[in-house]
Scaffold this motif. Sequence first.
Motif, PDB file in Angstrom:
ATOM      1  N   GLN A 148     -12.100   3.317   9.425  1.00  0.00           N
ATOM      2  CA  GLN A 148     -11.597   3.733   8.110  1.00  0.00           C
ATOM      3  C   GLN A 148     -12.177   5.067   7.676  1.00  0.00           C
ATOM      4  O   GLN A 148     -11.483   5.897   7.118  1.00  0.00           O
ATOM      5  CB  GLN A 148     -11.934   2.669   7.087  1.00  0.00           C
TER       6      GLN A 148
ATOM      7  N   ILE B 187     -10.320   7.733   9.460  1.00  0.00           N
ATOM      8  CA  ILE B 187      -8.960   7.942   8.974  1.00  0.00           C
ATOM      9  C   ILE B 187      -8.954   8.545   7.567  1.00  0.00           C
ATOM     10  O   ILE B 187      -8.219   9.466   7.278  1.00  0.00           O
ATOM     11  CB  ILE B 187      -8.193   6.603   8.972  1.00  0.00           C
ATOM     12  N   ASP B 188      -9.780   7.999   6.708  1.00  0.00           N
ATOM     13  CA  ASP B 188      -9.763   8.433   5.318  1.00  0.00           C
ATOM     14  C   ASP B 188     -11.155   8.881   4.900  1.00  0.00           C
ATOM     15  O   ASP B 188     -11.979   8.083   4.468  1.00  0.00           O
ATOM     16  CB  ASP B 188      -9.294   7.264   4.437  1.00  0.00           C
TER      17      ASP B 188
ATOM     18  N   HIS C 141       1.165  11.851   5.449  1.00  0.00           N
ATOM     19  CA  HIS C 141       0.208  11.600   4.368  1.00  0.00           C
ATOM     20  C   HIS C 141       0.184  10.143   3.920  1.00  0.00           C
ATOM     21  O   HIS C 141      -0.842   9.481   3.998  1.00  0.00           O
ATOM     22  CB  HIS C 141       0.508  12.544   3.184  1.00  0.00           C
TER      23      HIS C 141
ATOM     24  N   ARG D 276      -0.711   7.545   6.647  1.00  0.00           N
ATOM     25  CA  ARG D 276      -2.111   7.660   7.054  1.00  0.00           C
ATOM     26  C   ARG D 276      -3.065   7.022   6.041  1.00  0.00           C
ATOM     27  O   ARG D 276      -4.016   6.342   6.417  1.00  0.00           O
ATOM     28  CB  ARG D 276      -2.435   9.147   7.219  1.00  0.00           C
ATOM     29  N   ILE D 277      -2.787   7.238   4.779  1.00  0.00           N
ATOM     30  CA  ILE D 277      -3.657   6.659   3.752  1.00  0.00           C
ATOM     31  C   ILE D 277      -3.352   5.162   3.590  1.00  0.00           C
ATOM     32  O   ILE D 277      -4.250   4.334   3.465  1.00  0.00           O
ATOM     33  CB  ILE D 277      -3.452   7.375   2.390  1.00  0.00           C
TER      34      ILE D 277
ATOM     35  N   SER E   4      -4.907   2.210   5.652  1.00  0.00           N
ATOM     36  CA  SER E   4      -6.308   1.817   5.513  1.00  0.00           C
ATOM     37  C   SER E   4      -6.520   0.334   5.160  1.00  0.00           C
ATOM     38  O   SER E   4      -7.296  -0.354   5.840  1.00  0.00           O
ATOM     39  CB  SER E   4      -6.960   2.738   4.489  1.00  0.00           C
TER      40      SER E   4
ATOM     41  N   ARG F 200     -12.299  10.145   2.416  1.00  0.00           N
ATOM     42  CA  ARG F 200     -12.686   9.910   1.022  1.00  0.00           C
ATOM     43  C   ARG F 200     -13.645   8.715   0.922  1.00  0.00           C
ATOM     44  O   ARG F 200     -14.490   8.672   0.064  1.00  0.00           O
ATOM     45  CB  ARG F 200     -11.441   9.626   0.170  1.00  0.00           C
ATOM     46  N   ILE F 201     -13.474   7.747   1.858  1.00  0.00           N
ATOM     47  CA  ILE F 201     -14.301   6.546   1.806  1.00  0.00           C
ATOM     48  C   ILE F 201     -15.769   6.886   1.988  1.00  0.00           C
ATOM     49  O   ILE F 201     -16.618   6.477   1.202  1.00  0.00           O
ATOM     50  CB  ILE F 201     -13.848   5.524   2.867  1.00  0.00           C
TER      51      ILE F 201
ATOM     52  N   ASN G  27       0.861   4.123  -2.878  1.00  0.00           N
ATOM     53  CA  ASN G  27       0.548   5.515  -2.562  1.00  0.00           C
ATOM     54  C   ASN G  27       1.661   6.485  -2.934  1.00  0.00           C
ATOM     55  O   ASN G  27       1.404   7.647  -3.180  1.00  0.00           O
ATOM     56  CB  ASN G  27       0.221   5.660  -1.076  1.00  0.00           C
TER      57      ASN G  27
ATOM     58  N   SER H  36       0.815  -1.197   0.000  1.00  0.00           N
ATOM     59  CA  SER H  36       0.000   0.000   0.000  1.00  0.00           C
ATOM     60  C   SER H  36       0.865   1.271   0.000  1.00  0.00           C
ATOM     61  O   SER H  36       0.542   2.267  -0.647  1.00  0.00           O
ATOM     62  CB  SER H  36      -0.914  -0.075   1.209  1.00  0.00           C
TER      63      SER H  36
END
Lengths: 525, 314
Positions: free
Chosen positions: B299, B302-303, B225, B228-229, B232, B305-306, B202, B198
């Motif tokens: 999740q 944390i992110d 950054h 952290r991403i 996930s 965007r999900i 990234n 991952s």
Amino acid sequence: MLILSTILFGCANNKEEVVSSEEKSEKNMLTFAWPRDIGEMNPHVYNPSQLFAQSMVYEPLVSYQEGGELKPHLAESWEISEDGKEYTFHLREGVKFSDGTSFNAEVVKKNFDTVLNHLDMHSWLGFLSKINSTEVVDEYTFKLTLTEAYYPTIQELAVVRPVRFLGEAGFPEDGDTSKGVVEPVGTGPWVLEDYKVDEYAVFKRNEEYWGELPKEEKITVKVIPDAETRVLAFEKGEIDLLYGEGTISLDAFKQLESTENYESSISEPVATRQLVINSKKEQLSDEKVRQALHYAFNKEALVEGVTSGYEEKADYILPTNLPYTKDNGATVIDYDVEKAKSLLDEAGWTLSEGETVREKDGQPLEFELMYDSAEQIQKTMAEVIQSEWAAIGVKLNIVGVELTEQVQRFKDNEFDVNFFSNYGTPYDPHTFLNIVASEGFGFNEAISAYPNKAEILKQIAEVPQTTDEAQRQQLYTSILTSIQEQGALIPISYIKKTAIYQKDVTNFTFPANRDEHPFTNISMK
Amino acid sequence: MGTFILKRMFSIIPVFLLAALVTTGMIHLSPVDPAEAYLTAAHIQPTDELLEQKRQEFGLDQPFFIQYANSIIKICQLDFGISYVSNKPVWDEVITRIPATIQLALGSILIAILVSVPLGFLAGIKKNSMIDHFSRFLSFIGASIPSFWLGYLFIFFFSVKLDLFPVEGTGTWLHLVLPSVTLALPLIAIYTRLLRASVLENMNEPYVLYARTRGIKEKIIMAKHVLRIAISPMITGLGMNLGKLLTGTIIVEAVFSWPGFGRYFIEAIFNRDIPVIQCYVLIGASLFIISNLLVDVIQMVIDPRISRKVGYKQ
């Protein structure tokens, strides 16, 4: 994987001298490992209570000794009436329960009555269902009256459960111990001091014990379910004694023994490993076929090879150190392949040119041997027997099943050949024969082809009621000989207990009763 | 997010009902009659009369649908019946054993995170370095060695030979080390590789390039950054691997004599103690459902965007 183990073991070997033991015995304490939690210390129930632990705290009226001798224990003496129905026990005076209360006829009656209230649970123990009344004659005299004569009564009083004695304080309010006891109060040489479920139990010596005081002050039982871990804990010195039947594998036992860092001992036979051949199956109904199977495998080599000689080749279906089994008249059958082949020929099972399996009327001589898939010894023995029998033209299919299924199929008589072992001391020979005679256990059905089956069953029913010792012996000899001679039961080996202990453990002896504990005589140097 | 959680909570119900259906059906599929299993465990000679009586007591004489409904009602009251072996309520026995299992599971998750996060991260940003090779080796070991064997190896080496840890039992933190590590190793194997992949992925994302052009220090980009991403998928893995953890504890508890729930379950299997097995299956299913929900929530935190992807407002 290989690299890692090589590294680990490699490093380890250089550190041989590191084997020490930080918790090496607190003074006067023996540490023992057992696969299961000791369970609730209730003298009147079964699973999950462990027999050895129950026997540490609770005592019988009569104790079972070497060779089947029955010695006074909590009963100093007893009288049996002429007709064999009345048993009067004179209790030992001055015996105290671990809470200081007296052991007397009242408490004996109370225990018996509690057990008898749940007869459905205990009916397997023959004499209990024959009890007509229990009676307190005076403070130290207790009387049992049976509905019919039953000679094994005294022998059955020596078993660990359910006929041992709980003190008054242990009974719940309603007196029904089947749901649990308040506290484990017994008269035995040990008292449960500390206990944590699934982890350990500490027994301390009962200083008020009426008999010979144990040498050690404490016994710690560590619960270690995994056999390999038990061995590792023993090697580290966290455990002083590993004892029992199959508590460690024979390989591990052999390996520990070979280091010569420890002491070891092997018991007298405790039971016989047998093959039960179902004579109800057409191909096995002919005595000659069954005899041929007995002749066709090298028992001595099999036992030596599979158990490394820790079991002993068995000539008889019951070990001869049990009561009434010494005079077994059965013919001892030795390995003789030619004899086996000729017996099969005589029975009409012939081997055609170029074939490997014998046939009769177009039917192949093929059947199945069922074994407990979790038991390594049974599995290996099954494989050896399969190849030995193949040599005389018998096709044996071996099938491993779970223990519960093995028992179920045996009971339902859905088997051709099965492994079995008898109950050992203090139950046999009468319990084994009782099972042979009872319907729905597999044996009664398995001996169906015996022409004298009815006679055998009649004799088995007669034995417990005989009051004449000589007649009893004669009956036993006749029954055991007849059952064995007709080949539905083939003895393989005598099963033994093993014990391995640290060098500072002395005076280790196996208890004569298969289910009892071995701790009384042990002392630590 | 509240609606999301609520909706997910409702979706638990059909899964739970299905699990209950399976456990009720289990009784009918088992080759051994539960009434007979009970009597055998209690050392009682099973007569036809007694068998019938026990079947009635267990409700086995009822039609399947009623048995199913009854079992759901009982489960809701945390009544899993009486153990065939000990004769005590299963739930009481289970809750006394669960803390030990939780302790072991938490210990091993902690070790797994403490080892795999730095290791996976470093292996990702320093591809083909020594640390990357080491992480690959460790993952290979963790994924390929069966736990029970690893357990014996650890005991033999660290307890018997080096005398650093006790062989078995509980009591001190020293007792916890070997079983937790044994249980953690397969998890470390998975998480390290997941995180590494991952991180690598990234690092090629446009946001990294953008951050670099903004002149942000490489270390900060990575730590604040990328990590952290990238973490996930590892959290998803954690949720999904709960099953592995549960089955793992069964073996590890047996090897290290750990007095937990897994060991209790193994004994139940040997004894055909059906109420205990049922309870285990249901608790296992519930844990899966709950942990999956938790993973989703974490999740989203944390992110963000999900949650945007699935169309829920934060």
